[in-house]
Scaffold this active site. Structure first.
Site, mmCIF file in Angstrom:
data_model
loop_
_atom_site.group_PDB
_atom_site.id
_atom_site.type_symbol
_atom_site.label_atom_id
_atom_site.label_comp_id
_atom_site.label_asym_id
_atom_site.label_seq_id
_atom_site.Cartn_x
_atom_site.Cartn_y
_atom_site.Cartn_z
ATOM 1 N N LYS A 1 0.787 -1.228 0.000
ATOM 2 C CA LYS A 1 0.000 0.000 0.000
ATOM 3 C C LYS A 1 0.826 1.287 0.000
ATOM 4 O O LYS A 1 0.388 2.317 -0.508
ATOM 5 C CB LYS A 1 -0.935 0.007 1.203
ATOM 6 C CG LYS A 1 -2.126 -0.924 1.082
ATOM 7 C CD LYS A 1 -3.160 -0.376 0.113
ATOM 8 C CE LYS A 1 -4.467 -1.147 0.184
ATOM 9 N NZ LYS A 1 -5.501 -0.566 -0.697
ATOM 10 N N SER B 1 0.240 -9.905 -0.610
ATOM 11 C CA SER B 1 0.094 -8.451 -0.599
ATOM 12 C C SER B 1 0.336 -7.795 0.745
ATOM 13 O O SER B 1 0.587 -6.590 0.812
ATOM 14 C CB SER B 1 -1.295 -8.062 -1.119
ATOM 15 O OG SER B 1 -2.303 -8.673 -0.338
#
Length: 407
Positions: free
Chosen positions: A54, A304
């Protein structure tokens, strides 16, 4: 028509991010390679700064603001990973940050976001509710709203993951990644399809929070009436307009996985891959292990994020063991006479299963006179071993039941 992000935007984001984010490792996965009968790799964004990919999109977005905009501060909404990415990026770029998080956001993610310097506001029970509160805050204060996925700069930043994958595994045929709002898969698809049109890009959602399949079927973003999943990082009720445009045009397929699939994947990654991964970060691996999608190898699954609450990790490990048939909870009814419990436990021991705990219950009103109920938690070596144990107990006359249904 919605204008899509281009390869040039992602290349520019990579230049911007040089020295800010790390090039995360690409690790081979033996269990996946064996299961798929071809090379399988893990892109370890769980080892990225702030614990997820992110920060790539957040930094790219905030770096694009003017000095006057940064002076007003930034605001975001997130269950945790985007929160940490925004807080870290804002601190690096000298901007104050306020982050709205759901009331039930994992405490380690809340603490980490505070640690990066953000002001935390706990509002709502879902990320969607926190998003509304963050947007209201932006309108009231003039702070710049940093959307977690639906902005060109965010998509461009996330797309740098694909540039690294293509450099680390030039012969990759399939890239699999989790999908919440769609920022990561959109950026990956832009870069992959521009540089290697033959690469298949597969998105994966948790079945209990899957907004993309009905949206793709309808041809427009569709909001889920409700959703809940252990994969809080991809628990998004509605795709973004921009990300939906990218996914519908560039992503080859979006599949779903169950909570059990996710638990098994987390357990495998921890046990075999020595990787600490959060549920949202493991859905790509879950899809491959569960056979939810057919892929051409070499395949790369993106891990992720790795920001998992230790308490959730404990529950997930137990759930994963149960899903893999290695942890059984069941109840046995038997005669209430001396030596009966010892006989039951001896039979379990003969089958080389390990009893974790035992509860002896005589007061259940459903029991017949002279009958006792024994609740057990047992460790086994897998599904076949579990089946043999249960069959042997039933063959000896024991009534064995499970919480959900009889086995």
């Amino acid at each position: 028509m919605t204008e899509l992000v281009g390869l040039a935007d992602i290349v520019a984001a990579r230049d911007l991010l040089a020295g800010v984010v790390r090039t995360t490792p690409l690790e081979p996965s033996r269990p996946l390679t064996a299961a798929l009968d071809g090379p399988a790799w893990l892109k370890c964004e769980n080892m990225q700064r702030a614990g997820s990919y992110k920060v790539r999109g957040a930094y790219t977005r905030i770096a694009g603001l003017s000095a006057e905009e940064r002076a007003r501060g930034v605001v975001a909404a997130s269950a945790g990973n985007h929160a940490q990415g925004v807080a870290l990026a804002a601190g690096l770029l000298g901007a104050a940050s306020t982050v709205f998080m759901p009331v039930g956001a994992p405490l380690p993610k809340v603490a980490a976001t505070k640690g990066y310097g953000a002001q935390i506001e706990l509002v709502g029970s879902t990320v969607d509710e926190s998003l509304v509160a963050a947007q209201d805050f932006a309108e009231r204060t003039g702070a710049v709203f940093i959307h977690p996925f639906d902005h060109p700069d965010v998509i461009a930043g996330q797309g740098t993951v694909a540039l690294e994958i293509l450099e680390q595994c030039p012969d990759v045929r399939t890239i699999v990644a989790g999908v919440g709002g769609g920022g990561l898969i959109s950026g990956i698809a832009v870069a992959a399809k521009a540089l290697r049109p033959d690469i298949r890009v597969i998105g994966v959602q948790a079945a209990d929070a899957a907004a993309y399949p009905p949206s793709l079927l309808a041809g427009a973003p569709v909001r889920l009436p409700s959703y809940a999943t252990i994969a809080d990082g991809i628990a998004v009720g509605c795709p973004g307009e921009l990300t939906f445009a990218h996914v519908s045009k560039l992503v080859d397929e979006v599949v779903t996985v169950s909570e059990e699939d996710i638990s098994r994947a987390l357990l495998m990654l921890l046990e075999r891959g020595k990787q600490v991964v959060e549920p949202a970060g493991a859905v790509g691996v879950a899809a491959l292990l569960a056979g939810a999608v057919r892929v051409e190898t070499p395949v790369v699954a993106v891990l992720s994020g790795g920001n998992i609450d230790p308490l959730l990790l404990l529950r997930v490990i137990e759930h994963g063991l149960a899903a893999a048939g290695r942890y059984l909870r069941f109840t046995v009814r038997c005669a209430d006479r001396p030596g009966q419990l010892a006989s039951l436990l001896s039979q379990i021991a003969e089958h080389r299963a390990n009893v974790v705990d035992v509860e002896h219950q005589r007061q259940n009103p459903h029991l017949r006179l002279g009958e006792v109920e024994v609740a057990l938690s047992v460790e086994t070596r897998g599904a076949e071993h579990s089946d043999r144990l249960i069959s042997a107990l039933r063959g000896s006359g024991y009534a064995v039941t499970f919480a959900a249904q009889s086995r």
